[in-house]
Design an enzyme around this catalytic site. Structure first.
Site, short mmCIF file in Angstrom:
data_model
loop_
_atom_site.label_atom_id
_atom_site.label_comp_id
_atom_site.label_asym_id
_atom_site.label_seq_id
_atom_site.Cartn_x
_atom_site.Cartn_y
_atom_site.Cartn_z
N ASP A 84 0.83 -1.20 0.00
CA ASP A 84 0.00 0.00 0.00
C ASP A 84 0.87 1.26 0.00
O ASP A 84 1.90 1.32 0.70
CB ASP A 84 -0.87 -0.05 1.27
CG ASP A 84 -2.05 0.90 1.21
OD1 ASP A 84 -2.48 1.25 0.10
OD2 ASP A 84 -2.56 1.28 2.30
N HIS A 85 0.46 2.26 -0.75
CA HIS A 85 1.12 3.58 -0.74
C HIS A 85 2.64 3.51 -0.80
O HIS A 85 3.33 4.06 0.07
CB HIS A 85 0.72 4.36 0.52
CG HIS A 85 -0.65 4.95 0.42
ND1 HIS A 85 -0.97 5.95 -0.46
CD2 HIS A 85 -1.78 4.65 1.09
CE1 HIS A 85 -2.26 6.24 -0.33
NE2 HIS A 85 -2.77 5.46 0.59
N HIS A 180 -6.73 10.28 5.04
CA HIS A 180 -6.18 9.24 5.91
C HIS A 180 -6.24 9.69 7.38
O HIS A 180 -6.15 10.88 7.67
CB HIS A 180 -4.73 8.95 5.53
CG HIS A 180 -4.61 8.33 4.16
ND1 HIS A 180 -4.09 9.01 3.08
CD2 HIS A 180 -4.98 7.12 3.70
CE1 HIS A 180 -4.12 8.21 2.01
NE2 HIS A 180 -4.66 7.07 2.36
N GLY A 209 -8.77 6.12 3.06
CA GLY A 209 -9.19 6.87 4.24
C GLY A 209 -10.55 6.46 4.76
O GLY A 209 -11.36 7.31 5.16
N SER A 211 -11.49 4.93 7.56
CA SER A 211 -11.75 5.11 9.00
C SER A 211 -12.41 6.45 9.29
O SER A 211 -11.85 7.49 8.94
CB SER A 211 -10.45 5.06 9.79
OG SER A 211 -9.75 3.89 9.50
N ASN A 230 -10.55 1.22 1.60
CA ASN A 230 -9.34 1.01 2.41
C ASN A 230 -9.54 1.48 3.85
O ASN A 230 -9.95 2.62 4.08
CB ASN A 230 -8.18 1.82 1.82
CG ASN A 230 -7.68 1.26 0.50
OD1 ASN A 230 -8.35 0.46 -0.13
ND2 ASN A 230 -6.51 1.70 0.09
N VAL A 231 -9.22 0.59 4.78
CA VAL A 231 -9.37 0.91 6.20
C VAL A 231 -8.08 0.56 6.93
O VAL A 231 -7.59 -0.57 6.82
CB VAL A 231 -10.54 0.10 6.83
CG1 VAL A 231 -10.75 0.53 8.28
CG2 VAL A 231 -11.82 0.28 6.03
P1 13P Z 1 -7.39 5.11 7.10
O1 13P Z 1 -6.18 4.80 7.92
O2 13P Z 1 -7.81 6.53 7.21
O3 13P Z 1 -8.50 4.16 7.33
O4 13P Z 1 -6.95 4.95 5.57
C1 13P Z 1 -6.42 3.73 5.16
C2 13P Z 1 -5.96 3.80 3.76
O5 13P Z 1 -6.47 4.54 2.95
C3 13P Z 1 -4.87 2.91 3.39
O6 13P Z 1 -4.54 2.99 2.05
#
Ligand code: 13P
Length: 281
Positions: A84-85, A180, A209, A211, A230-231
């Protein structure tokens, strides 16, 4: 189960037909990874287990890849291990070599041509090895940055089209106002922009993002074309606070496995709730 790019594509096609999203859960270690695997198996739901470069730095890409490989192979439910990222092309290529089945090259900070060049390098390498690739368009805010997403860093339709056409990337994270980390204000998603991108672009769209976005907003985003949610923060926060609670209750001499069993139970509850939301029924 053998997980490869064609399986991931098929899962996304089913999600598109069924108007739901595949949950993506960020993990930090082997305890929360096993919570995600159990939640996926118990609900029979395909999930992405995602690993940030920070986790690679802490545990090691080879070890993570090896555990992920066994985990994916042993599961009857599709589990896709995802990087991820990742800002580094080289780390994306290494992840492909070490068995990750999906990678996200995040070059969204760069000008469009450089973003495209980085994505293209990863796509060429990953597709030759049957690995799925995600890119980002616009800039999704990092945790702790003040204010709402500025209009100029929302995803641009033309940029999104160009990036997808020129790279052949498989999935696209779109900046539509999500952020995020936990939100310091009411989340504001640009559904019109999302629907516009969804109607012009064939690849699955990803909402980062997760959460802190209220359930009805997540469902609306899924109905507007989001196919992966994505969480991360919600999981980490539950995990850490649960470990704290367990130590408080049971004392610091308690075996790690017993502390973690308590944390895992709470994390699994959060995961199953997100699985329910993503199903969008
Ligand atoms: P959060 O941590 O805000 O849930 O975002 C997670 C995310 O986007 C991982 O790529």
């Amino acid at each position: 189960m053998i997980v490869d790019r064609s399986l991931v594509e098929m899962l996304f096609q089913e999600a598109e037909k069924g108007n739901y999203a595949i949950p993506h859960f960020n993990h930090s270690d082997f305890w929360d990874m096993s919570a995600i695997v159990e939640a996926a198996k118990e609900t029979k739901t395909p999930v992405f287990i995602a690993c940030l470069p920070k986790v690679i730095d802490a545990i090691g890409i080879e070890k993570l890849g090896a555990v992920a490989k066994i985990t994916m192979e042993q599961s009857d439910v599709p589990i896709i291990y995802h990087l991820d990222h990742c800002h580094s092309v080289e780390t994306c290529l290494a992840a492909v070599d070490y068995g990750y089945r999906s990678v996200m090259i995040d070059a969204a900070d760069l000008p469009l041509e450089e973003n495209i060049a980085a994505v293209k390098r990863v796509v060429d390498y990953a597709h030759a090895r049957n690995v799925h690739v995600e890119a980002e368009i616009g800039k999704i805010k990092s945790a702790g940055e003040e204010g709402y997403t500025p209009v100029e860093t929302l995803a641009g339709l033309e940029d999104a089209k160009t990036l997808v056409e020129e790279t052949g990337v498989d999935a696209l994270a779109v900046s539509i106002g999500s952020e995020h980390g936990f939100y310091q204000h009411t989340p504001k998603l640009d559904y019109d922009l999302l629907e516009k991108i969804h109607s012009h672009i064939q690849v699955p769209l990803v909402l980062h993002g997760g959460s802190g976005i209220p359930e009805e907003s997540v469902r609306r985003a899924i109905s507007g074309g989001i196919r992966k949610v994505n969480v991360g923060t919600h999981i980490r926060h539950t995990y850490i606070t649960s470990v704290g609670e367990a130590i408080q209750d049971m004392g610091p001499m308690t075996h790690t496995a017993d502390i973690m069993a308590y944390a895992k139970k709470n994390v699994k509850q959060v995961l199953k709730d997100w699985i329910r939301i993503c199903a969008n029924k």
